[in-house]
Design a protein around this motif. Structure first.
Motif, PDB file in Angstrom:
ATOM      1  N   SER A   1       0.859  -1.188   0.000  1.00  0.00           N
ATOM      2  CA  SER A   1       0.000   0.000   0.000  1.00  0.00           C
ATOM      3  C   SER A   1       0.888   1.229   0.000  1.00  0.00           C
ATOM      4  O   SER A   1       2.104   1.127   0.178  1.00  0.00           O
ATOM      5  CB  SER A   1      -0.838   0.050   1.276  1.00  0.00           C
ATOM      6  OG  SER A   1      -1.879  -0.865   1.241  1.00  0.00           O
TER       7      SER A   1
ATOM      8  N   THR B   1      -2.403   8.330   0.614  1.00  0.00           N
ATOM      9  CA  THR B   1      -3.487   8.351  -0.375  1.00  0.00           C
ATOM     10  C   THR B   1      -4.490   9.466  -0.050  1.00  0.00           C
ATOM     11  O   THR B   1      -4.950  10.174  -0.937  1.00  0.00           O
ATOM     12  CB  THR B   1      -4.183   6.980  -0.443  1.00  0.00           C
ATOM     13  OG1 THR B   1      -3.172   5.976  -0.580  1.00  0.00           O
ATOM     14  CG2 THR B   1      -5.122   6.879  -1.627  1.00  0.00           C
TER      15      THR B   1
ATOM     16  N   GLU C   1       1.655   4.202  -3.962  1.00  0.00           N
ATOM     17  CA  GLU C   1       2.103   2.804  -3.987  1.00  0.00           C
ATOM     18  C   GLU C   1       3.418   2.647  -4.744  1.00  0.00           C
ATOM     19  O   GLU C   1       4.211   1.756  -4.439  1.00  0.00           O
ATOM     20  CB  GLU C   1       1.022   1.917  -4.610  1.00  0.00           C
ATOM     21  CG  GLU C   1      -0.054   1.403  -3.653  1.00  0.00           C
ATOM     22  CD  GLU C   1      -1.044   2.441  -3.153  1.00  0.00           C
ATOM     23  OE1 GLU C   1      -1.041   3.574  -3.685  1.00  0.00           O
ATOM     24  OE2 GLU C   1      -1.816   2.136  -2.226  1.00  0.00           O
TER      25      GLU C   1
ATOM     26  N   PHE D   1      -3.287  -1.717  -5.579  1.00  0.00           N
ATOM     27  CA  PHE D   1      -4.332  -0.703  -5.777  1.00  0.00           C
ATOM     28  C   PHE D   1      -4.442  -0.199  -7.213  1.00  0.00           C
ATOM     29  O   PHE D   1      -5.407   0.469  -7.557  1.00  0.00           O
ATOM     30  CB  PHE D   1      -4.014   0.437  -4.790  1.00  0.00           C
ATOM     31  CG  PHE D   1      -4.876   1.664  -4.773  1.00  0.00           C
ATOM     32  CD1 PHE D   1      -6.263   1.566  -4.665  1.00  0.00           C
ATOM     33  CD2 PHE D   1      -4.297   2.936  -4.801  1.00  0.00           C
ATOM     34  CE1 PHE D   1      -7.044   2.726  -4.585  1.00  0.00           C
ATOM     35  CE2 PHE D   1      -5.059   4.088  -4.725  1.00  0.00           C
ATOM     36  CZ  PHE D   1      -6.438   3.981  -4.623  1.00  0.00           C
TER      37      PHE D   1
ATOM     38  N   ARG E   1     -10.819   2.503  -2.741  1.00  0.00           N
ATOM     39  CA  ARG E   1     -10.071   2.616  -1.498  1.00  0.00           C
ATOM     40  C   ARG E   1      -9.952   1.257  -0.798  1.00  0.00           C
ATOM     41  O   ARG E   1     -10.901   0.484  -0.769  1.00  0.00           O
ATOM     42  CB  ARG E   1     -10.718   3.656  -0.560  1.00  0.00           C
ATOM     43  CG  ARG E   1     -10.746   5.080  -1.130  1.00  0.00           C
ATOM     44  CD  ARG E   1      -9.374   5.602  -1.539  1.00  0.00           C
ATOM     45  NE  ARG E   1      -8.363   5.539  -0.495  1.00  0.00           N
ATOM     46  CZ  ARG E   1      -8.124   6.514   0.371  1.00  0.00           C
ATOM     47  NH1 ARG E   1      -8.836   7.630   0.329  1.00  0.00           N
ATOM     48  NH2 ARG E   1      -7.177   6.402   1.280  1.00  0.00           N
ATOM     49  N   GLY E   2      -8.777   0.999  -0.289  1.00  0.00           N
ATOM     50  CA  GLY E   2      -8.529  -0.301   0.329  1.00  0.00           C
ATOM     51  C   GLY E   2      -8.219  -1.386  -0.695  1.00  0.00           C
ATOM     52  O   GLY E   2      -8.118  -2.569  -0.365  1.00  0.00           O
ATOM     53  N   GLY E   3      -8.019  -0.970  -1.968  1.00  0.00           N
ATOM     54  CA  GLY E   3      -7.917  -1.930  -3.062  1.00  0.00           C
ATOM     55  C   GLY E   3      -6.673  -2.807  -3.077  1.00  0.00           C
ATOM     56  O   GLY E   3      -6.633  -3.803  -3.796  1.00  0.00           O
ATOM     57  N   SER E   4      -5.664  -2.467  -2.290  1.00  0.00           N
ATOM     58  CA  SER E   4      -4.463  -3.315  -2.287  1.00  0.00           C
ATOM     59  C   SER E   4      -4.755  -4.725  -1.774  1.00  0.00           C
ATOM     60  O   SER E   4      -4.088  -5.681  -2.179  1.00  0.00           O
ATOM     61  CB  SER E   4      -3.370  -2.697  -1.414  1.00  0.00           C
ATOM     62  OG  SER E   4      -2.978  -1.470  -1.952  1.00  0.00           O
TER      63      SER E   4
HETATM   64  N1  ASP Z   1      -3.594   3.223  -0.641  1.00  0.00           N
HETATM   65  C1  ASP Z   1      -4.937   2.875  -1.015  1.00  0.00           C
HETATM   66  C2  ASP Z   1      -5.905   3.400   0.019  1.00  0.00           C
HETATM   67  O1  ASP Z   1      -5.502   4.007   0.990  1.00  0.00           O
HETATM   68  C3  ASP Z   1      -5.113   1.422  -1.256  1.00  0.00           C
HETATM   69  C4  ASP Z   1      -4.791   0.534  -0.079  1.00  0.00           C
HETATM   70  O2  ASP Z   1      -4.006   0.883   0.781  1.00  0.00           O
HETATM   71  O3  ASP Z   1      -5.343  -0.571  -0.013  1.00  0.00           O
HETATM   72  O4  ASP Z   1      -7.086   3.247  -0.134  1.00  0.00           O
END
Ligand code: ASP
Ligand code: MG
Length: 412
Positions: free
Chosen positions: A41, A47, A74, A137, A151-154
């Motif tokens: 991430s 982000t 990333e 991501f 968001r959170g895609g990693s």
């Molecule tokens: N950096 C991106 C986010 O904060 C993806 C991730 O961390 O999963 O949403």
């Protein structure tokens, strides 16, 4: 060589020290004989900062440029992780999404992964490379533009790589040491689960246990990827953290394995709508076109051809819902007496695959709430979940009482 995927979230790569610590964990797995794919991430907070810059520059931003910008966090961590590994004499290099290439749809900021060709990285492993560090991501669309996965895609990147490379496991390193029976911040008896089934995790993830991006769990379930959630801040043993796996891999299960909650819910009731075919379709089409995320739906018994329709949605979508419904009345599409919104409710759910075979869970849940004097406003059930809406002021009490009653502090 067996392949292992290790994903490090933002807090696990927040600074150079933590990147070094994460790289050491990678070194341990390499020493065991794995070819490792590391998904990183952006450093925590990065982000958000990038999103802020986009919004400040252009309120109605071009989504393609948004993705070009917010995906960059990333890239930095991928390069730094590869360098850190090289400093430890581990053969490693970085890949950005487009270099793999991780092919996605062109739905910018919420792209779907379409394909991950494996030849490029496999070839490098064959040549003696030990670690492929991939920026999470992000991907590339058929148009050749950079995309991001939401968001959170990693997490989703990590699971997709584990599926594509047929990895032995996908370890998700984060700032918590696993998945808990409920939120430890509101229930001190919350217990870390050793194992949880994909379906339970899906219910818990979408109900607010924000450990994993929901899509990553769906993907893991579809491809049978064994996912392990664990902390990058603690010394690890081989069975640390929580394993998210197929139901068949769990021998014994309690009827209930988790209590989830969602704080900002609202209950909206349309009073006196006609009880005839097509009415529900009109109501929920209008709501969906207005972008309202409807969760529970209940229709009352009807009297003289008219009925009440109740639904729940996030509190901050109530105004939009009311406007959409008012419009249907103005257009003459729908006739109703009044819309009544209760914005001080929350949702509490009990979740467990054991419910499939054990009866009496609903009865017990309702008894526990009634013993605490908590009124239930709406109930919905699925095969492995029972959810209720109750007054928000009782949320903590409801969660704690249910956690106690179902003895979630004890293992099955
Ligand atoms: N950096 C991106 C986010 O904060 C993806 C991730 O961390 O999963 O949403
Ligand atoms: Mg995350």
């Amino acid at each position: 060589m067996p392949v292992l995927v290790m994903k490090f979230g933002g807090t696990s790569v927040a600074n150079l020290d933590r990147i070094r610590r994460a790289a050491k964990r990678v070194g341990v797995e390499v020493a065991k004989g794995y070819d490792v794919i590391v998904i990183v991430s952006a450093m925590s907070g990065k982000t958000n900062e990038l999103v802020g810059w986009v919004e400040e520059t252009s309120p109605l931003f071009d989504a393609r440029e948004y993705d070009a910008i917010v995906s960059s966090g990333e890239n930095v961590t991928a390069g730094l992780m590869a360098l850190t590994l090289q400093e430890m004499d581990v053969a490693a290099r970085s890949w950005q999404g487009w270099q793999v290439p991780l092919l996605t749809s062109s739905a910018h900021s919420s792209a779907r992964i379409e394909e991950i060709p494996t030849d490029n990285i496999t070839q490098k492993f064959a040549e003696g490379m030990k670690v492929a560090v991939v920026a999470g991501f992000q991907g590339i669309s058929a148009e050749g533009r950079i995309t991001t996965l939401g968001r959170g895609g990693s997490d989703t990147t990590a699971v997709a790589f584990a599926a594509a490379f047929d990895a032995e496991r996908c370890d998700i390193y984060t700032d918590v040491d696993g998945v808990y029976t409920t939120d430890p911040r509101i229930c001190e008896k919350a217990r870390k689960l050793d194992k949880i089934a994909f379906e339970e995790m899906l219910e818990l993830a979408s109900l607010g246990a924000k450990v994993l991006q929901t899509r990553s769990v769906e993907l893991a379930m579809r491809y049978g990827v064994r996912l392990r959630v664990l902390s990058s801040f603690e010394e690890q043993s081989d069975n640390a953290g929580t394993l998210v796996c197929a139901e068949e891999d769990i021998m014994e299960s309690n009827a209930v394995n988790g209590v989830a909650y969602s704080r900002d819910e609202a209950k909206v009731t349309l009073l006196s709508v006609a009880d005839r075919p097509g009415i529900a379709a009109i109501i929920f089409t209008a709501l969906s076109e207005a972008g309202v995320n409807v969760d529970m739906i209940v229709q009352n018994i009807s009297e003289e051809g008219r009925t009440d329709m109740t639904f729940s949605c996030p509190t901050n979508e109530v105004a939009r819902a009311e406007a959409a419904l008012a419009k249907t009345r103005e257009n003459g599409d729908l006739n109703f007496a009044e819309v009544v919104a209760d914005t001080a409710v929350c949702k509490v759910s009990v979740v467990g695959i054991g419910m499939r075979s054990q009866s009496g869970v609903a009865a017990k849940m309702f008894k526990v709430l009634s013993d605490e004097g908590i009124n239930i406003k709406v109930i919905t059930t699925s095969e492995i979940k029972i959810s209720v809406l109750v007054d928000r002021k009782y949320m903590e009490l409801a969660v704690q009482a249910l956690h106690d009653a179902f003895e979630l502090d004890k293992a099955a």
